[in-house]
Design a protein around this motif. Structure first.
Motif: not given
Length: 227
Positions: A62-70
């Motif tokens: 999972m990339d950083g952008m998706e992790a940040c959104e989560h």
């Protein structure tokens, strides 16, 4: 906020980066936790509840952008400061980072001493915000800085930290014309380098999430800026 009680989560798929950055921050007295991808970062963040997350963008699983959104959707992590530390320096990548809910965007390579300085500035801003916590009531809208909540008509509106701080600043002085430098200083701190586009991105996100009517309720403060 004492350093030994301050938790920092480092997220990167390169072991060398975790080791070097982690060593330099640990030398400053911070508690360091690590994760090799976005999926693990979410798990560690839920368990440890860090004060700051420093995260790469391009990672497996999972990339950083998706992790940040989560992470931004997890209530108990609403106070966490998130900054990207990445080799991607394109403007559109930075805009995407702020759209995902990041508070700052740092590009690699960066000297360890400069990174430590930026970390201190981010955490100092967090401490100042916590010390100045209070609740505003503007036009029937309750803005609780301590809990990072906005309530209108008994409906809670959830915002990432920087969007909340920006809205709180604007709502604290309805009708005031804010200069961009003033906004950057009060919301991001004068030691954290961000551009004018950062403000534009956050204002756009506020309009989308809060709506034009809510801005009008506080006298359209979201529209008034001086360059």
């Amino acid at each position: 906020m004492k350093k030994r009680n301050t938790k920092i989560l480092l997220v990167d798929d390169e072991p060398d980066i975790l080791e070097i950055v982690g060593y330099n921050l640990a030398q400053e007295g911070y508690q360091i936790f690590t994760a090799a991808n976005g999926k693990l970062a979410i798990q560690v963040a839920k368990k440890e509840v860090p004060d700051l997350i420093i995260m790469d963008v391009m990672m497996p699983e999972m990339d950083g952008m998706e992790a940040c959104e989560h992470i931004r959707k997890i209530p108990e992590l609403s106070h966490v400061i998130i900054t990207f530390l990445t080799a991607r320096s394109e403007d559109y990548s930075q805009v995407a980072g702020f759209d995902a809910g990041a508070d700052d965007y740092i590009t690699k390579p960066i000297k360890p001493k400069l990174l430590v300085s930026k970390v201190k500035a981010l955490l100092r801003r967090l401490k100042e915000q916590e010390q100045n916590s209070e609740t505003l009531n503007v036009g029937g809208i309750e803005i609780n800085r301590e809990e990072y909540k906005i309530v209108k008509d008994n409906i809670e509106i959830s915002l990432p930290r920087k969007e909340f701080e920006l809205f709180y600043l604007l709502a604290s002085k309805p009708g005031k014309v804010f200069k961009r430098d003033e906004i950057l200083d009060k919301v991001w701190g004068n030691e954290v380098v961000v551009g004018g586009r950062t403000i534009d991105v956050h204002i756009r996100k506020l309009r989308e999430k809060i709506g034009e009517d809510l801005f009008k309720t506080i006298k359209g403060v979201g529209y008034k800026f001086e360059v």
